[in-house]
Design a protein around this motif. Structure first.
Motif, PDB file in Angstrom:
ATOM      1  N   THR A  88     -90.556 -47.429  -2.795  1.00 11.74           N
ATOM      2  CA  THR A  88     -90.374 -46.132  -3.201  1.00 11.74           C
ATOM      3  C   THR A  88     -90.126 -45.321  -1.909  1.00 11.74           C
ATOM      4  OG1 THR A  88     -92.769 -45.701  -3.322  1.00 11.74           O
ATOM      5  CG2 THR A  88     -91.404 -46.288  -5.326  1.00 11.74           C
ATOM      6  N   TYR A  89     -89.229 -44.205  -2.097  1.00 14.47           N
ATOM      7  CA  TYR A  89     -88.962 -43.381  -1.046  1.00 14.47           C
ATOM      8  C   TYR A  89     -89.077 -41.745  -1.385  1.00 14.47           C
ATOM      9  CZ  TYR A  89     -86.876 -47.591   1.314  1.00 14.47           C
ATOM     10  OH  TYR A  89     -86.626 -48.550   1.648  1.00 14.47           O
ATOM     11  N   THR A  90     -89.587 -40.896  -0.817  1.00 13.61           N
ATOM     12  CA  THR A  90     -89.530 -39.565  -1.264  1.00 13.61           C
ATOM     13  C   THR A  90     -89.042 -38.969  -0.107  1.00 13.61           C
ATOM     14  OG1 THR A  90     -91.690 -39.846  -2.257  1.00 13.61           O
ATOM     15  CG2 THR A  90     -91.090 -37.393  -1.824  1.00 13.61           C
ATOM     16  N   ASN A  91     -87.791 -38.151  -0.757  1.00 17.66           N
ATOM     17  CA  ASN A  91     -86.630 -37.569   0.139  1.00 17.66           C
ATOM     18  C   ASN A  91     -86.491 -36.076  -0.444  1.00 17.66           C
ATOM     19  OD1 ASN A  91     -86.533 -39.822   1.937  1.00 17.66           O
ATOM     20  ND2 ASN A  91     -85.107 -40.536   0.381  1.00 17.66           N
ATOM     21  N   VAL A  92     -86.233 -35.344   0.682  1.00 20.90           N
ATOM     22  CA  VAL A  92     -85.403 -33.801   0.308  1.00 20.90           C
ATOM     23  C   VAL A  92     -83.953 -33.875   0.510  1.00 20.90           C
ATOM     24  CG1 VAL A  92     -85.833 -31.475   0.375  1.00 20.90           C
ATOM     25  CG2 VAL A  92     -87.787 -32.685   0.632  1.00 20.90           C
ATOM     26  N   TYR A  93     -83.101 -33.650  -0.425  1.00 21.33           N
ATOM     27  CA  TYR A  93     -81.768 -34.154  -0.035  1.00 21.33           C
ATOM     28  C   TYR A  93     -81.070 -32.394   0.193  1.00 21.33           C
ATOM     29  CZ  TYR A  93     -82.869 -38.579  -2.010  1.00 21.33           C
ATOM     30  OH  TYR A  93     -83.065 -39.814  -2.193  1.00 21.33           O
ATOM     31  N   TYR A  94     -81.478 -32.171   1.102  1.00 18.59           N
ATOM     32  CA  TYR A  94     -80.943 -30.791   1.807  1.00 18.59           C
ATOM     33  C   TYR A  94     -79.754 -31.243   2.596  1.00 18.59           C
ATOM     34  CZ  TYR A  94     -83.837 -32.188   5.774  1.00 18.59           C
ATOM     35  OH  TYR A  94     -84.295 -33.041   6.993  1.00 18.59           O
ATOM     36  N   GLY A  95     -78.960 -30.152   2.907  1.00 13.54           N
ATOM     37  CA  GLY A  95     -77.706 -30.309   3.858  1.00 13.54           C
ATOM     38  C   GLY A  95     -78.006 -31.090   5.115  1.00 13.54           C
ATOM     39  N   ARG A  96     -77.149 -32.122   5.271  1.00 16.15           N
ATOM     40  CA  ARG A  96     -76.905 -32.843   6.379  1.00 16.15           C
ATOM     41  C   ARG A  96     -75.550 -33.365   6.610  1.00 16.15           C
ATOM     42  NH1 ARG A  96     -81.212 -34.859   3.458  1.00 16.15           N
ATOM     43  NH2 ARG A  96     -83.387 -35.059   4.520  1.00 16.15           N
ATOM     44  N   GLY A  97     -75.092 -33.356   7.810  1.00 17.53           N
ATOM     45  CA  GLY A  97     -73.753 -34.193   8.252  1.00 17.53           C
ATOM     46  C   GLY A  97     -72.866 -32.923   8.713  1.00 17.53           C
ATOM     47  N   PHE A  98     -71.724 -33.411   8.635  1.00 18.19           N
ATOM     48  CA  PHE A  98     -70.639 -32.554   9.215  1.00 18.19           C
ATOM     49  C   PHE A  98     -70.232 -31.374   8.053  1.00 18.19           C
ATOM     50  CE2 PHE A  98     -68.929 -35.914  11.969  1.00 18.19           C
ATOM     51  CZ  PHE A  98     -69.363 -35.339  13.029  1.00 18.19           C
ATOM     52  N   VAL A  99     -70.479 -31.770   6.766  1.00 17.95           N
ATOM     53  CA  VAL A  99     -70.158 -30.948   5.435  1.00 17.95           C
ATOM     54  C   VAL A  99     -71.183 -30.359   4.779  1.00 17.95           C
ATOM     55  CG1 VAL A  99     -67.658 -31.552   5.343  1.00 17.95           C
ATOM     56  CG2 VAL A  99     -69.370 -32.804   4.129  1.00 17.95           C
ATOM     57  N   GLN A 100     -72.601 -30.717   5.253  1.00 21.85           N
ATOM     58  CA  GLN A 100     -73.861 -30.338   4.531  1.00 21.85           C
ATOM     59  C   GLN A 100     -73.948 -30.825   3.196  1.00 21.85           C
ATOM     60  OE1 GLN A 100     -76.286 -28.325   6.566  1.00 21.85           O
ATOM     61  NE2 GLN A 100     -74.856 -29.583   7.809  1.00 21.85           N
ATOM     62  N   LEU A 101     -73.878 -32.280   3.051  1.00 19.77           N
ATOM     63  CA  LEU A 101     -74.180 -32.878   1.787  1.00 19.77           C
ATOM     64  C   LEU A 101     -75.603 -32.632   1.471  1.00 19.77           C
ATOM     65  CD1 LEU A 101     -72.713 -34.953   0.279  1.00 19.77           C
ATOM     66  CD2 LEU A 101     -74.249 -36.636   1.136  1.00 19.77           C
ATOM     67  N   THR A 102     -75.458 -32.103   0.175  1.00 20.87           N
ATOM     68  CA  THR A 102     -76.693 -31.722  -0.821  1.00 20.87           C
ATOM     69  C   THR A 102     -76.944 -32.452  -2.059  1.00 20.87           C
ATOM     70  OG1 THR A 102     -75.557 -29.787  -1.461  1.00 20.87           O
ATOM     71  CG2 THR A 102     -76.901 -29.493   0.432  1.00 20.87           C
ATOM     72  N   TRP A 103     -78.034 -32.623  -2.556  1.00 23.66           N
ATOM     73  CA  TRP A 103     -78.467 -32.995  -4.062  1.00 23.66           C
ATOM     74  C   TRP A 103     -78.434 -34.593  -3.860  1.00 23.66           C
ATOM     75  CZ3 TRP A 103     -80.045 -29.728  -7.749  1.00 23.66           C
ATOM     76  CH2 TRP A 103     -79.540 -28.482  -7.538  1.00 23.66           C
ATOM     77  N   LYS A 104     -79.406 -35.024  -4.616  1.00 22.77           N
ATOM     78  CA  LYS A 104     -79.724 -36.609  -4.856  1.00 22.77           C
ATOM     79  C   LYS A 104     -78.449 -37.211  -5.188  1.00 22.77           C
ATOM     80  CE  LYS A 104     -81.924 -39.899  -7.626  1.00 22.77           C
ATOM     81  NZ  LYS A 104     -82.337 -40.069  -9.008  1.00 22.77           N
ATOM     82  N   GLY A 105     -77.974 -36.546  -6.394  1.00 24.23           N
ATOM     83  CA  GLY A 105     -76.593 -37.189  -6.881  1.00 24.23           C
ATOM     84  C   GLY A 105     -75.542 -37.507  -6.078  1.00 24.23           C
ATOM     85  N   ASN A 106     -75.195 -36.578  -5.101  1.00 25.03           N
ATOM     86  CA  ASN A 106     -74.292 -36.666  -4.029  1.00 25.03           C
ATOM     87  C   ASN A 106     -74.540 -37.607  -2.929  1.00 25.03           C
ATOM     88  OD1 ASN A 106     -72.497 -34.745  -5.246  1.00 25.03           O
ATOM     89  ND2 ASN A 106     -73.644 -33.163  -4.052  1.00 25.03           N
ATOM     90  N   TYR A 107     -75.876 -37.800  -2.332  1.00 21.79           N
ATOM     91  CA  TYR A 107     -76.407 -38.964  -1.747  1.00 21.79           C
ATOM     92  C   TYR A 107     -76.075 -40.197  -2.199  1.00 21.79           C
ATOM     93  CZ  TYR A 107     -78.173 -35.592   1.898  1.00 21.79           C
ATOM     94  OH  TYR A 107     -78.371 -34.822   2.882  1.00 21.79           O
ATOM     95  N   GLN A 108     -76.503 -40.147  -3.560  1.00 17.05           N
ATOM     96  CA  GLN A 108     -76.335 -41.579  -4.197  1.00 17.05           C
ATOM     97  C   GLN A 108     -74.809 -41.995  -4.489  1.00 17.05           C
ATOM     98  OE1 GLN A 108     -78.155 -41.537  -8.385  1.00 17.05           O
ATOM     99  NE2 GLN A 108     -78.126 -43.610  -8.480  1.00 17.05           N
ATOM    100  N   GLN A 109     -73.797 -41.031  -4.634  1.00 17.25           N
ATOM    101  CA  GLN A 109     -72.618 -41.257  -5.049  1.00 17.25           C
ATOM    102  C   GLN A 109     -71.907 -41.963  -3.741  1.00 17.25           C
ATOM    103  OE1 GLN A 109     -70.062 -38.286  -5.976  1.00 17.25           O
ATOM    104  NE2 GLN A 109     -68.427 -39.223  -6.508  1.00 17.25           N
ATOM    105  N   MET A 110     -72.358 -41.065  -2.602  1.00 18.79           N
ATOM    106  CA  MET A 110     -71.678 -41.573  -1.341  1.00 18.79           C
ATOM    107  C   MET A 110     -72.495 -42.782  -0.821  1.00 18.79           C
ATOM    108  SD  MET A 110     -69.526 -39.653   0.036  1.00 18.79           S
ATOM    109  CE  MET A 110     -68.475 -38.171  -0.549  1.00 18.79           C
ATOM    110  N   GLY A 111     -73.609 -43.111  -1.007  1.00 15.65           N
ATOM    111  CA  GLY A 111     -74.359 -44.272  -0.541  1.00 15.65           C
ATOM    112  C   GLY A 111     -73.550 -45.503  -1.142  1.00 15.65           C
ATOM    113  N   THR A 112     -73.364 -45.372  -2.623  1.00 16.69           N
ATOM    114  CA  THR A 112     -72.720 -46.402  -3.230  1.00 16.69           C
ATOM    115  C   THR A 112     -71.227 -46.599  -2.980  1.00 16.69           C
ATOM    116  OG1 THR A 112     -73.983 -45.702  -5.369  1.00 16.69           O
ATOM    117  CG2 THR A 112     -71.935 -47.119  -5.593  1.00 16.69           C
TER     118      THR A 112
END
Length: 226
Positions: A88-112
């Motif tokens: 298990t991991y506990t994360n905060v899905y705030y903006g990161r990167g060149f375009v400030q990726l946010t939200w768990k769903g967006n991180y999950q989609q991009m990771g997949t």
């Protein structure tokens, strides 16, 4: 596509002023990623992507963390996720990167899509290569807001103002459009191996033709949407 670095940086500093070493390194990383990105079929797409980075990353040209770390926003709350191994991991899905990726769903989609562990390790979005992949994929396919580069930039259409809707409504749309016009001229002056719509320049150094007050740019920018 190949971009001559000497031409690029001469034109860039002529348009925007002197830069520090970290900015130059960030730009070099972006240029290298763009040269290897066969999905970029229009130099104007790249100009708008770079203009977005210039704005979203505070002119640093490096992937950054959202300054507030999502404080006070719905996506700023910790989320616990579990990987296939049961860790298990506990994360905060705030903006990161060149375009400030946010939200768990967006991180999950991009990771997949990119076949990495971004859902479990969101700081992967701060890796310059991955940050570029996220930006290119999201802006080309419309996965951020449902709007994509081809909606606003294609054939004889170049609407740098409304292209802001790919990322964030019309926030700072005019400012970013201004960056894109200059960056398009810089890139056109620097390309030394062809891509569609971009002729290879002569062997002589070419200075970019940047917008002059009161004179329309060679590639029209459609105003509106503000």
């Amino acid at each position: 596509m190949r971009i001559d670095r000497d031409r690029f940086f001469a034109a860039y500093t002529g348009a925007f002023g002197a830069i520090k070493a970290s900015q130059k390194q960030g730009l070099n990383d972006l240029l290298a990623a763009a040269e290897g990105d066969g999905n970029i079929t229009d130099i104007r797409w790249l100009a708008y992507m770079f203009a977005t980075v210039k704005h979203e990353c505070g002119d640093e040209w490096q992937p950054i963390r959202e300054y507030s770390r999502g404080k006070g926003r719905p996506y700023g709350e910790p989320v616990t996720v579990t990987d296939s191994a049961g860790k298990t991991y506990t994360n905060v899905y705030y903006g990161r990167g060149f375009v400030q990726l946010t939200w768990k769903g967006n991180y999950q989609q991009m990771g997949t899509t990119l076949k990495n562990r971004m859902l479990y390790e969101p700081d992967l979005a701060l890796n310059p290569e991955i940050a570029y992949q996220v930006m290119s994929l999201g802006m080309r396919t419309g996965s951020f807001t449902g709007k994509k580069l081809a909606n606003y930039i294609h054939d004889d259409v170049c609407d740098y103002v409304n292209a802001r809707r790919i990322i964030n409504g019309t926030d700072q749309a005019q400012r970013i459009a201004g960056y894109a016009v200059k960056l398009e001229a810089i890139l056109r002056a620097s390309v030394v191996a062809a891509m569609p719509g971009v002729p290879v320049p002569s062997a002589e150094p070419v200075a970019p033709v940047l917008p002059v007050p009161g004179v329309a740019p060679s590639i029209p920018v459609v105003q509106g949407g503000m």
